[in-house]
Design an enzyme around this catalytic site. Structure first.
Site, short mmCIF file in Angstrom:
data_model
loop_
_atom_site.label_atom_id
_atom_site.label_comp_id
_atom_site.label_asym_id
_atom_site.label_seq_id
_atom_site.Cartn_x
_atom_site.Cartn_y
_atom_site.Cartn_z
N ARG A 160 -79.65 41.98 1.88
CA ARG A 160 -78.56 42.89 2.29
C ARG A 160 -78.80 44.32 1.78
NH1 ARG A 160 -77.84 38.79 4.70
NH2 ARG A 160 -75.85 37.77 5.17
N SER A 234 -68.83 38.63 5.69
CA SER A 234 -68.80 38.48 4.22
C SER A 234 -68.39 39.80 3.59
CB SER A 234 -70.18 38.10 3.69
OG SER A 234 -70.62 36.91 4.25
N GLU A 330 -70.23 43.91 -0.06
CA GLU A 330 -71.27 44.09 0.96
C GLU A 330 -70.83 45.13 1.98
OE1 GLU A 330 -71.91 42.13 4.76
OE2 GLU A 330 -73.08 40.67 3.62
P1 FAD Z 1 -71.18 49.57 11.46
O1 FAD Z 1 -70.15 48.75 10.82
O2 FAD Z 1 -70.76 50.47 12.55
O3 FAD Z 1 -71.92 50.43 10.35
C1 FAD Z 1 -72.33 49.84 9.14
C2 FAD Z 1 -73.07 50.89 8.30
O4 FAD Z 1 -74.31 51.21 8.92
C3 FAD Z 1 -72.30 52.20 8.19
O5 FAD Z 1 -72.55 52.77 6.91
C4 FAD Z 1 -72.91 53.07 9.29
O6 FAD Z 1 -72.83 54.46 9.03
C5 FAD Z 1 -74.35 52.61 9.25
N1 FAD Z 1 -75.01 52.72 10.57
C6 FAD Z 1 -74.67 52.03 11.69
N2 FAD Z 1 -75.51 52.38 12.70
C7 FAD Z 1 -76.36 53.29 12.19
C8 FAD Z 1 -77.45 54.03 12.74
N3 FAD Z 1 -77.84 53.90 14.02
N4 FAD Z 1 -78.12 54.89 11.93
C9 FAD Z 1 -77.76 55.04 10.62
N5 FAD Z 1 -76.72 54.38 10.05
C10 FAD Z 1 -76.04 53.52 10.83
N6 FAD Z 1 -74.00 40.55 8.61
C11 FAD Z 1 -75.08 39.83 8.26
O7 FAD Z 1 -76.05 40.36 7.71
N7 FAD Z 1 -75.14 38.48 8.51
C12 FAD Z 1 -74.14 37.82 9.10
O8 FAD Z 1 -74.22 36.62 9.32
C13 FAD Z 1 -72.97 38.58 9.48
N8 FAD Z 1 -71.92 37.94 10.07
C14 FAD Z 1 -70.81 38.67 10.41
C15 FAD Z 1 -69.75 38.00 11.02
C16 FAD Z 1 -68.61 38.69 11.40
C17 FAD Z 1 -67.48 37.93 12.05
C18 FAD Z 1 -68.52 40.09 11.17
C19 FAD Z 1 -67.31 40.85 11.60
C20 FAD Z 1 -69.59 40.76 10.55
C21 FAD Z 1 -70.73 40.05 10.16
N9 FAD Z 1 -71.82 40.68 9.53
C22 FAD Z 1 -72.94 39.96 9.21
C23 FAD Z 1 -71.76 42.13 9.20
C24 FAD Z 1 -72.13 43.07 10.38
O9 FAD Z 1 -72.02 42.41 11.60
C25 FAD Z 1 -73.54 43.63 10.22
O10 FAD Z 1 -73.67 44.33 9.00
C26 FAD Z 1 -73.91 44.56 11.37
O11 FAD Z 1 -75.28 44.89 11.29
C27 FAD Z 1 -73.09 45.84 11.39
O12 FAD Z 1 -73.36 46.51 12.60
P2 FAD Z 1 -72.42 47.64 13.17
O13 FAD Z 1 -73.11 48.28 14.32
O14 FAD Z 1 -71.07 47.09 13.43
O15 FAD Z 1 -72.39 48.65 11.92
N1 EPU Z 2 -68.64 27.81 0.18
C1 EPU Z 2 -67.52 27.30 -0.48
N2 EPU Z 2 -66.29 27.85 -0.17
C2 EPU Z 2 -66.14 28.84 0.74
C3 EPU Z 2 -67.28 29.36 1.41
C4 EPU Z 2 -68.52 28.82 1.10
O1 EPU Z 2 -67.63 26.43 -1.32
O2 EPU Z 2 -64.99 29.23 0.98
C5 EPU Z 2 -69.95 27.20 -0.09
C6 EPU Z 2 -70.38 26.33 1.12
O3 EPU Z 2 -69.88 25.05 1.02
C7 EPU Z 2 -71.89 26.35 0.99
C8 EPU Z 2 -72.17 27.73 0.40
O4 EPU Z 2 -70.94 28.19 -0.17
O5 EPU Z 2 -72.31 25.39 0.08
C9 EPU Z 2 -72.70 28.73 1.41
O6 EPU Z 2 -71.76 28.91 2.45
P1 EPU Z 2 -72.19 29.42 3.92
O7 EPU Z 2 -73.28 28.55 4.45
O8 EPU Z 2 -70.96 29.55 4.72
O9 EPU Z 2 -72.85 30.83 3.67
P2 EPU Z 2 -72.46 32.04 2.71
O10 EPU Z 2 -73.44 32.08 1.58
O11 EPU Z 2 -71.03 32.02 2.37
C10 EPU Z 2 -74.10 33.68 3.87
C11 EPU Z 2 -74.07 35.09 4.40
C12 EPU Z 2 -73.48 35.12 5.78
C13 EPU Z 2 -74.33 34.25 6.70
C14 EPU Z 2 -74.35 32.83 6.14
C15 EPU Z 2 -75.26 31.93 6.92
C16 EPU Z 2 -73.94 36.59 2.52
C17 EPU Z 2 -73.11 37.54 1.74
N3 EPU Z 2 -73.33 35.96 3.52
O12 EPU Z 2 -72.74 33.27 3.68
O13 EPU Z 2 -73.51 36.45 6.26
O14 EPU Z 2 -73.84 34.25 8.01
O15 EPU Z 2 -74.82 32.85 4.76
O16 EPU Z 2 -76.58 32.23 6.61
O17 EPU Z 2 -75.13 36.46 2.23
C18 EPU Z 2 -72.31 38.50 6.42
O18 EPU Z 2 -73.22 39.02 5.77
O19 EPU Z 2 -71.32 39.16 6.84
C19 EPU Z 2 -72.36 37.07 6.69
C20 EPU Z 2 -71.39 36.43 7.34
#
Ligand code: FAD
Ligand code: EPU
Length: 334
Positions: A160, A234, A330
């Site tokens: 991240r 997250s 994050e």
């Molecule tokens: P924004 O929110 O618009 O911007 C985020 C940051 O990046 C800001 O500081 C912005 O200024 C900067 N930025 C954006 N675009 C540019 C650009 N072109 N040039 C320079 N800076 C820029 N993230 C994960 O890593 N793994 C996950 O599994 C994950 N699951 C998610 C699930 C949900 C339901 C949600 C809502 C979010 C999740 N995220 C996850 C977080 C998010 O989706 C990612 O971080 C995504 O890459 C953000 O993209 P965005 O275009 O919305 O960025």
């Molecule tokens: N867990 C709990 N309680 C909770 C949530 C999770 O006990 O309320 C435990 C689960 O049981 C499991 C472990 O935590 O044993 C991991 O949970 P999960 O697989 O849901 O993944 P996570 O570590 O909570 C990370 C990323 C996610 C990504 C998933 C899948 C980060 C900060 N988050 O979540 O990314 O989608 O793994 O790879 O690394 C994001 O960055 O926005 C994001 C959603």
């Protein structure tokens, strides 16, 4: 370039926070960047708004990235190189590659946001990170007013994390990303839940499409849909702690999930720590903690950014008190 004044950002952030930007413009063309660079105001780049928390009215200009285009730049027997404009929607890119049978992005299906944000925090899910397929990143430098190219190693990717969150923060706008994808996919189903879901789906022969659909099923079952409930995924990173501290916690909580980083370091899920502190499903007014995933803070309706911020502070304090672990946010706070 058209500048709008006092624009509500409500439709532009997945937390559904209603604050105004002093100025707002759509970026449709790289050629506008020179003109935007000349403006004196502070610049905020907005993609899908899925990783930001807005806590106050924004001074300066919000530049909403709408740069589009996917070009197959080159290919050989094993790989294709796709140059993707930064305003493309991430999940649409994933489905484009999956539909061609190209491997590399399938585990990252359904992550909201734009392609340009993918290198910023090196998005990751289900055992894969964006850095594994990013060959280089093209950026516009506000100061130098030129396009610059950053190789994968220049980006200093981490969990991240990247150079764009550190010394290049507010310095560049990512205009496009070059991805290298595999014509013969190498599947990664090491994440336990993914293997289980594929079995559940009755998949006998792996494919990039099957993996993408399995990932989508898991995500839909755990994470709130931002169209329905405001959230930014997250809210905190998963912390890495010393083996010593881990052993101490493990003695009292033998069920703590963990991933070994190296001999001395262990990563533990922040969601588990937050759940143990009793926050899962918590709600005060419209700010809360998701009932199925304690790592996700939610806006049930009309929460203000500072209510979510305050809640996140209370969570940090309680996890610190109970486990002596300091959670790091994050989400980018604006
Ligand atoms: P924004 O929110 O618009 O911007 C985020 C940051 O990046 C800001 O500081 C912005 O200024 C900067 N930025 C954006 N675009 C540019 C650009 N072109 N040039 C320079 N800076 C820029 N993230 C994960 O890593 N793994 C996950 O599994 C994950 N699951 C998610 C699930 C949900 C339901 C949600 C809502 C979010 C999740 N995220 C996850 C977080 C998010 O989706 C990612 O971080 C995504 O890459 C953000 O993209 P965005 O275009 O919305 O960025
Ligand atoms: N867990 C709990 N309680 C909770 C949530 C999770 O006990 O309320 C435990 C689960 O049981 C499991 C472990 O935590 O044993 C991991 O949970 P999960 O697989 O849901 O993944 P996570 O570590 O909570 C990370 C990323 C996610 C990504 C998933 C899948 C980060 C900060 N988050 O979540 O990314 O989608 O793994 O790879 O690394 C994001 O960055 O926005 C994001 C959603």
């Amino acid at each position: 370039m058209q500048l709008q004044q006092n624009k509500s950002l409500l439709p532009y952030n997945t937390f559904h926070i209603d604050v105004n930007a002093e100025f707002f413009t759509e970026l449709n063309d790289v050629s506008s960047l020179a003109e935007i660079s000349a403006l004196p105001q502070q610049k905020h780049i907005l993609g899908g708004g899925s990783n930001i928390l807005l806590i106050q009215p924004l001074k300066g200009i919000v530049i909403h990235n709408n740069l589009k285009g996917i070009v197959l730049e080159k290919e050989d027997d094993q790989h294709v190189w796709l140059r993707v404009a930064s305003g493309e929607i991430w999940h649409e890119l994933v489905m484009h590659t999956v539909n061609h049978g190209w491997g590399g992005l399938e585990n990252l299906a359904l992550i909201p946001g734009t392609v340009g944000a993918s290198p910023i925090q090196n998005i990751g899910a289900y055992g894969v990170e964006a850095k594994e397929t990013i060959e280089s990143v093209e950026c516009w430098s506000w100061n130098q007013r030129t396009l610059q190219n950053f190789s994968n190693s220049d980006c200093e990717f981490g969990y991240r994390d990247s150079i764009f969150k550190r010394i290049l923060k507010n310095e560049v706008l990512i205009t496009s990303v070059l991805f290298r994808l595999n014509k013969v996919p190498v599947y990664n189903i090491s994440y336990g839940a993914l293997e289980d879901e594929l079995k559940q789906m009755g998949v006998e022969e792996l494919s990039v499409k099957a993996i993408a659909y399995a990932v989508m099923n898991i995500r839909r079952s755990k994470l709130p849909d931002p169209k329905v409930t405001g959230n930014a995924g997250s809210f905190f990173k998963n912390p890495t702690i010393s083996k010593l501290l881990y052993d101490k916690i493990h003695a009292n909580y033998p069920g703590i999930p963990s991933y070994q980083v190296n001999e001395l370091k262990i990563k533990v899920p922040a969601g588990w720590l937050i759940e143990q502190c009793g926050w899962k499903g918590y709600r005060k007014n419209d700010a809360g903690v998701h009932a199925k995933q304690a790592l996700v803070l939610v806006n049930h309706g009309h929460a203000k950014g500072d209510e979510i911020w305050k809640l996140s502070g209370e969570i940090v304090a309680s996890v610190k008190e109970k486990f002596a672990i300091e959670l790091e946010r994050e989400v980018q706070v604006w």
